[in-house]
Design an enzyme around this catalytic site. Structure first.
Site, short mmCIF file in Angstrom:
data_model
loop_
_atom_site.label_atom_id
_atom_site.label_comp_id
_atom_site.label_asym_id
_atom_site.label_seq_id
_atom_site.Cartn_x
_atom_site.Cartn_y
_atom_site.Cartn_z
N ASP A 157 0.90 -1.14 0.00
CA ASP A 157 0.00 0.00 0.00
C ASP A 157 0.94 1.19 0.00
O ASP A 157 1.61 1.45 1.01
CB ASP A 157 -0.87 0.01 1.26
CG ASP A 157 -1.84 1.17 1.23
OD1 ASP A 157 -1.41 2.30 0.95
OD2 ASP A 157 -3.04 0.96 1.47
N HIS A 158 1.06 1.87 -1.13
CA HIS A 158 2.17 2.83 -1.22
C HIS A 158 2.04 3.97 -0.21
O HIS A 158 3.02 4.63 0.10
CB HIS A 158 2.35 3.34 -2.66
CG HIS A 158 1.39 4.40 -3.09
ND1 HIS A 158 0.12 4.13 -3.52
CD2 HIS A 158 1.51 5.74 -3.14
CE1 HIS A 158 -0.49 5.25 -3.83
NE2 HIS A 158 0.32 6.26 -3.62
N HIS B 215 -5.73 2.76 1.31
CA HIS B 215 -4.93 3.88 1.84
C HIS B 215 -5.56 4.52 3.07
O HIS B 215 -4.90 4.76 4.08
CB HIS B 215 -4.74 4.96 0.78
CG HIS B 215 -4.21 4.45 -0.53
ND1 HIS B 215 -3.27 3.46 -0.62
CD2 HIS B 215 -4.47 4.80 -1.82
CE1 HIS B 215 -2.99 3.23 -1.89
NE2 HIS B 215 -3.71 4.03 -2.64
#
Ligand code: BG6
Length: 491
Positions: free
Chosen positions: A178-179, A241
């Protein structure tokens, strides 16, 4: 460039979908930046794989263009670009057929001291078939596999996908990106909470009134309308996110930064989220879809025009009032809002403290505004703590609200690394702390599924909002009903 960073161990990174968008925009530039900082060992190898028949040279040219497009010109000088390109080679292979795979197996097994990493920068329906072939060709044994959202479109499909990957790779070899977790300020949230004695004693419902998490984008869906229409803001942003941000704010202090210590605490938060379904959906969620409007001073089309369709019920905006049902957070709402084509690009977490119990400043001019801690993820990463002070000068006490303002760019004067730079090297280091565990992803879907189902059953479609605004007015009503207001910049 001399570096104070320690190089990682030698690795052989295979990027599936190497000629795609993620590889071009994020992965190649991230690897290049780590390389010029001296963190990539000399003998590290990067293999691009996709279906297109390309020579090594053609793939290097593709990578060269990607770097010219996405890296500052000054960073490409002094032989850095050529040295990086020298690490790259290419193999054409299809997820559904054997040709190309024996060659990949040959190359990877020819590097016995290297850590094998497989980055699946492909459509999710290929995760299963690629893992299967990695297994079949003997590549899975010590390899680490990296996958990225969408991990399913609901709980059922996520379970299936995790199952397919899990058949080949044990959980400690699976890295779900999950960047947002790789963003500098998101990690700073942990530093702020757990490296300071100041906040933790106040970090509960006795002192915190509410939390707001906003991830607003000014851009529309651009050329991703095809994918986006199958997802919508809830699946694209909230399920991953935003819930990860909520977890980092709400979790109990882990006993260490060991991957499972952190992930166990995040999981408890996800499991404590108050369910939202047909019964309460209308009072605690708002979904919207943008219509034509203005952005950055120019006219922009609506979502349907971008999609090229007359009808779609896909939401491009979501606001949710979430609640974490445990001792620490009972009664503290977490207001989440995210959307495309909003008034500006801003992502931040605002922790709103409770007001002082009694004002001693009877007739002082200026109301006492409750303290707020604002963690700004982007742009202008930084932390602000809003405090009341006395307005300077004579004439009695006048109160004013000012921020203790720490902008990271001003304080540290260093380039803010992209999330992928950190995350890619964490895979090589074998550090899973910033990656989502299987049960976290599934718990997030368990909360999201009933909301999506309630929306599907609802008669009214997403509420329209004009591009370039802060979303439908119902989203403002959602928070104002509780006597609170959305805060831009925490002010
Ligand atoms: C992605 C979403 O995961 O995150 C995109 O699919 C979104 O729709 C993007 O634009 C936002 O990321 P960032 O790092 O630009 O905030």
């Amino acid at each position: 460039m001399t570096s104070r960073l320690i190089p990682v161990a030698p690795f052989v990174l295979t990027v599936f979908g190497a000629t795609g968008d993620l590889s071009r925009r994020k992965l190649l530039p991230a690897l290049f930046h780590r390389d010029i900082d001296g963190q990539i060992p000399d003998d590290a190898v990067i293999i691009g794989v996709s279906r297109r028949p390309l020579s090594d040279e053609e793939f290097r040219n593709f990578a060269r263009q990607a770097l010219v497009d996405h890296v500052a010109e000054s960073d490409l000088e002094g032989g850095a670009l050529e040295r990086f390109l020298g690490r790259l080679s290419y193999i054409a292979a299809d997820a559904d057929a054997d040709p190309g795979w024996p060659e990949l197996a040959h190359r990877v097994s020819g590097l016995p001291g290297h850590i094998p990493v497989y980055y699946l920068a492909t459509a999710p329906h290929l995760f299963g078939p690629i893992c299967e072939r990695l297994g079949k060709f003997g590549l899975a044994d010590h390899g680490r596999v990296v996958i990225e959202k969408p991990i399913g479109k609901d709980l059922e499909s996520a379970l299936k996908l995790n199952e397919q990957v899990g058949k080949i790779f044990p959980e400690d070899q699976v890295y779900r990106i999950d960047h947002y977790l790789g963003k500098e300020t998101v990690q700073n949230l942990m530093a702020l909470r757990f490296a300071n004695a100041l906040f933790e004693p106040l970090w509960n419902n006795a002192h915190i009134d509410h939390v707001q998490i906003t991830v607003a984008e000014a851009l529309g869906v651009e050329d991703r309308a095809g994918y986006y229409d199958t997802a919508g803001a809830m699946r694209d942003m909230v399920q991953n996110h935003m819930l990860q941000l909520l977890c980092l704010v709400a979790m109990e202090p882990p006993s260490s930064l060991e991957a499972d210590a952190v992930r166990d605490e995040k999981l408890k938060v996800l499991r404590a989220l108050k369910p939202i379904d047909d019964h309460n959906m209308a009072s605690v969620t708002v979904r919207g879809q943008y219509r034509a409007g203005a952005s950055a001073g120019g006219a922009v089309p609506g979502y349907l025009e971008e999609l090229g369709s007359e009808r779609s019920e896909t939401e491009t905006f979501v606001a949710v009032k979430a609640e974490v049902e445990n001792w620490r957070w009972a009664g503290v709402p977490f207001y989440l809002r995210t959307g495309k084509r909003l008034a500006s690009r801003v992502s931040e977490i605002v922790v709103g403290f409770r007001p002082v119990p009694h004002s001693v400043f009877g007739d002082a001019v200026g109301a006492i505004v409750p303290n707020r801690l604002v963690i700004r993820l982007q742009p202008d990463e930084g932390v602000k703590l809003w405090l009341m002070i006395k307005d300077p000068g004579p004439g009695g006490i006048r109160l004013t609200h000012v921020p203790l303002d720490m902008s990271f760019a001003k304080a540290f004067k260093v380039r803010n690394p992209d999330a992928y730079e950190r995350l890619l090297l964490d895979v090589v280091r074998g550090n899973q702390t910033l990656f989502m565990r299987r049960d976290e992803v599934e718990a997030a879907w368990r909360w999201v599924d009933p909301i999506l189902s309630a929306w599907r059953g609802a008669k009214d479609p997403p509420r329209p909002y004009t591009a370039g605004t802060w979303g439908p007015s119902a989203a403002i009503a959602l928070i104002e009903r509780d006597g609170r207001t959305w805060l831009e910049d925490g002010a």
